[in-house]
Design an enzyme around this catalytic site. Sequence first.
Site, mmCIF file in Angstrom:
data_model
loop_
_atom_site.group_PDB
_atom_site.id
_atom_site.type_symbol
_atom_site.label_atom_id
_atom_site.label_comp_id
_atom_site.label_asym_id
_atom_site.label_seq_id
_atom_site.Cartn_x
_atom_site.Cartn_y
_atom_site.Cartn_z
ATOM 1 N NE ARG A 46 -2.565 -2.129 10.644
ATOM 2 C CZ ARG A 46 -1.450 -1.725 10.065
ATOM 3 N NH1 ARG A 46 -0.839 -0.644 10.508
ATOM 4 N NH2 ARG A 46 -0.936 -2.359 9.034
ATOM 5 C CG HIS A 71 6.951 -7.595 -0.449
ATOM 6 N ND1 HIS A 71 7.078 -6.886 -1.614
ATOM 7 C CD2 HIS A 71 7.096 -8.893 -0.776
ATOM 8 C CE1 HIS A 71 7.297 -7.736 -2.605
ATOM 9 N NE2 HIS A 71 7.319 -8.943 -2.128
HETATM 10 P P1 ADP Z 1 2.475 -0.636 8.459
HETATM 11 O O1 ADP Z 1 2.172 -0.202 7.097
HETATM 12 O O2 ADP Z 1 1.786 0.105 9.542
HETATM 13 O O3 ADP Z 1 3.922 -0.815 8.680
HETATM 14 P P2 ADP Z 1 2.443 -3.474 8.416
HETATM 15 O O4 ADP Z 1 1.644 -4.180 7.386
HETATM 16 O O5 ADP Z 1 3.919 -3.496 8.301
HETATM 17 O O6 ADP Z 1 1.837 -2.036 8.485
HETATM 18 O O7 ADP Z 1 2.019 -4.061 9.827
HETATM 19 C C1 ADP Z 1 2.101 -3.355 11.051
HETATM 20 C C2 ADP Z 1 2.211 -4.342 12.158
HETATM 21 O O8 ADP Z 1 1.151 -5.280 12.111
HETATM 22 C C3 ADP Z 1 3.484 -5.127 12.111
HETATM 23 O O9 ADP Z 1 3.926 -5.322 13.425
HETATM 24 C C4 ADP Z 1 3.071 -6.417 11.443
HETATM 25 O O10 ADP Z 1 3.925 -7.466 11.836
HETATM 26 C C5 ADP Z 1 1.656 -6.592 11.949
HETATM 27 N N1 ADP Z 1 0.747 -7.246 10.996
HETATM 28 C C6 ADP Z 1 0.306 -6.759 9.823
HETATM 29 N N2 ADP Z 1 -0.543 -7.604 9.235
HETATM 30 C C7 ADP Z 1 -0.649 -8.671 10.041
HETATM 31 C C8 ADP Z 1 -1.391 -9.894 9.991
HETATM 32 N N3 ADP Z 1 -2.203 -10.193 8.997
HETATM 33 N N4 ADP Z 1 -1.250 -10.757 11.007
HETATM 34 C C9 ADP Z 1 -0.433 -10.461 12.033
HETATM 35 N N5 ADP Z 1 0.277 -9.330 12.147
HETATM 36 C C10 ADP Z 1 0.180 -8.450 11.171
HETATM 37 P P1 ADP Z 2 0.423 -6.147 2.862
HETATM 38 O O1 ADP Z 2 -0.960 -6.391 3.333
HETATM 39 O O2 ADP Z 2 1.331 -7.283 3.116
HETATM 40 O O3 ADP Z 2 0.933 -4.820 3.302
HETATM 41 P P2 ADP Z 2 0.229 -4.946 0.186
HETATM 42 O O4 ADP Z 2 -0.774 -5.297 -0.852
HETATM 43 O O5 ADP Z 2 0.052 -3.638 0.866
HETATM 44 O O6 ADP Z 2 0.267 -6.118 1.254
HETATM 45 O O7 ADP Z 2 1.665 -5.006 -0.464
HETATM 46 C C1 ADP Z 2 2.849 -4.854 0.297
HETATM 47 C C2 ADP Z 2 3.998 -4.448 -0.622
HETATM 48 O O8 ADP Z 2 4.196 -5.410 -1.675
HETATM 49 C C3 ADP Z 2 3.786 -3.141 -1.361
HETATM 50 O O9 ADP Z 2 4.146 -2.036 -0.579
HETATM 51 C C4 ADP Z 2 4.673 -3.321 -2.583
HETATM 52 O O10 ADP Z 2 6.030 -3.101 -2.251
HETATM 53 C C5 ADP Z 2 4.535 -4.797 -2.911
HETATM 54 N N1 ADP Z 2 3.453 -5.024 -3.885
HETATM 55 C C6 ADP Z 2 2.155 -5.259 -3.628
HETATM 56 N N2 ADP Z 2 1.435 -5.412 -4.758
HETATM 57 C C7 ADP Z 2 2.296 -5.250 -5.791
HETATM 58 C C8 ADP Z 2 2.173 -5.302 -7.219
HETATM 59 N N3 ADP Z 2 1.024 -5.550 -7.814
HETATM 60 N N4 ADP Z 2 3.302 -5.093 -7.959
HETATM 61 C C9 ADP Z 2 4.484 -4.878 -7.364
HETATM 62 N N5 ADP Z 2 4.669 -4.833 -6.042
HETATM 63 C C10 ADP Z 2 3.597 -5.009 -5.229
#
Ligand code: ADP
Ligand code: ADP
Length: 499
Positions: free
Chosen positions: A294, A237
Amino acid sequence: MPKIKKLLVANRGEISLRIMRTAKEMGIKTVAVFSEADRLSPHVKFADEAVCLGPPASSESYLLGEKIIEVCKKLNVDAIHPGYGFLSENAAFAKKVSDAGLIFVGPSPESIEVMGSKLAAKQAVGKYNIPLVPGTEEAISDIPAAKKIASEIGYPILIKASAGGGGKGMRIVENESEFEEQMNRAISEAVSAFGDGAVFIEKYITSPRHIEIQVLGDQLGNVVYLFERECSIQRRHQKVIEEAPSSVVSPEMRKAMGEAAVGVAKACDYYGAGTVEFIVDEGLNFYFLEMNTRLQVEHPVTEMITGKDLVKEQILIAEGNPLSFTQDDLSINGHSIEVRVYAEDPRNNFLPDIGTLETYIRPQGPGIRVDDGFEEGMKIPIYYDPMIAKLVSHAETREAAIYRMIRAIEDYQITGIQTTLGFCKFALQHEAFVSGNFDTKFVDRYFKPEVLDPVFDQEEKEVLAALAVNFFEKLTSKKSQKAESKSEGKSSAWMKRLN
Ligand code: ADP
Ligand code: ADP
Ligand code: MG
């Protein structure tokens, strides 16, 4: 209007450096912070001033919000840019920053708070007619009722932590018999990772693409979208390859998604740079997933195709300036791809491979951008995300951007640690990627460590086979009969492998 004269970047590595570069170009003085593990980092050297926050652990350095604010007071800093990760989505920190009379380069604490909870976000966008993934709009408290909803939606479903992030806190439930067990696991994971056990249900989209929209809003209520980023190539993911534009998004779909994203931003009075994430199903229906309040890791691809410096826009917005362009001023120029280069071993389940960058030579040339925070000879610290660099290509067409990226990957010389460069090259050359016909399961479906084994052409195979035969003949002529038969076996195994 307050003009920012001195900016502290509350982050490390590539993103700290990337932000300070823009600040310098705007005539703003820069202050870096660092942990003891990052003492020799380029971001520390680049800044006009740098302050050590403490030991390597994030909790004793980069997450020390109060200490960072103290540093600002001491050094007469007037604004803080949080980058991504660390304190960037911490509403309480954003509030403390403004209470201390400093400018937070980001949205208001209220926007961060609403969008930091996936459930609150869904509720907030309710009146804007934004498509949501079918599921529950509140945290699950009653298990039988939740099971009923799950069977109405239809399995598989996804149980998600409301406070989740970074791909963590999600569990797929294939059928009703697993429901309770998976839900309990999801709750305990959510409590330990995010300190909040609220979980909810979403329909699990089985062949999804992740497509997100970059938005920019000023403090006067103007919001524009800077088109999409396709981020479907993911592992656990988490994104590994991103590109803009997406090859499946038509101009009509782009407009619809862009306008939906602007609606999401307006729903929380958003200002600054933000990303509205959507999941797209096989029928190209899109559903709002979450908003990241962000700068995003993959923001460079948007910069390449729009010609806008997103960090510069963030700073101008934070100062209170109105956006200097409208939606109609924006257009897409060419195609851009980013690969995230990690210190991970793709042959060994992508485990972090921490060590020293014995050789580190960046690719160069037209249309190539490297955002990194390391130099040759440096150690990759174990305490943080093992990303070494973001390698970005830009060209007139998608095909040209792919070729350019492959060329750059081949030019990138890194020894001393394993990296994901070879894996990225494999993905970029794969028929599914090239044709644009892929979803978030790409890696699980197509990647096996063996695909990284060297491939030889016929001539190379013949030369190697001849060398192997020659080698084993020499060896066996000196050895006993027993040893001979053993090595013949080896030699023929070699030949077999080469074929
Ligand atoms: P992007 O879509 O910018 O790649 P990510 O969800 O992968 O966003 O997160 C970007 C950075 O923030 C990564 O270094 C991830 O490990 C960190 N990060 C994201 N959500 C959290 C969280 N809830 N707590 C701590 N670190 C987070
Ligand atoms: P995070 O805060 O960890 O980034 P997201 O809701 O953005 O959480 O989901 C991260 C990833 O998980 C998505 O980019 C997708 O690949 C998968 N995902 C999230 N929701 C769904 C869903 N309802 N069905 C299938 N895959 C999902
Ligand atoms: Mg996300």
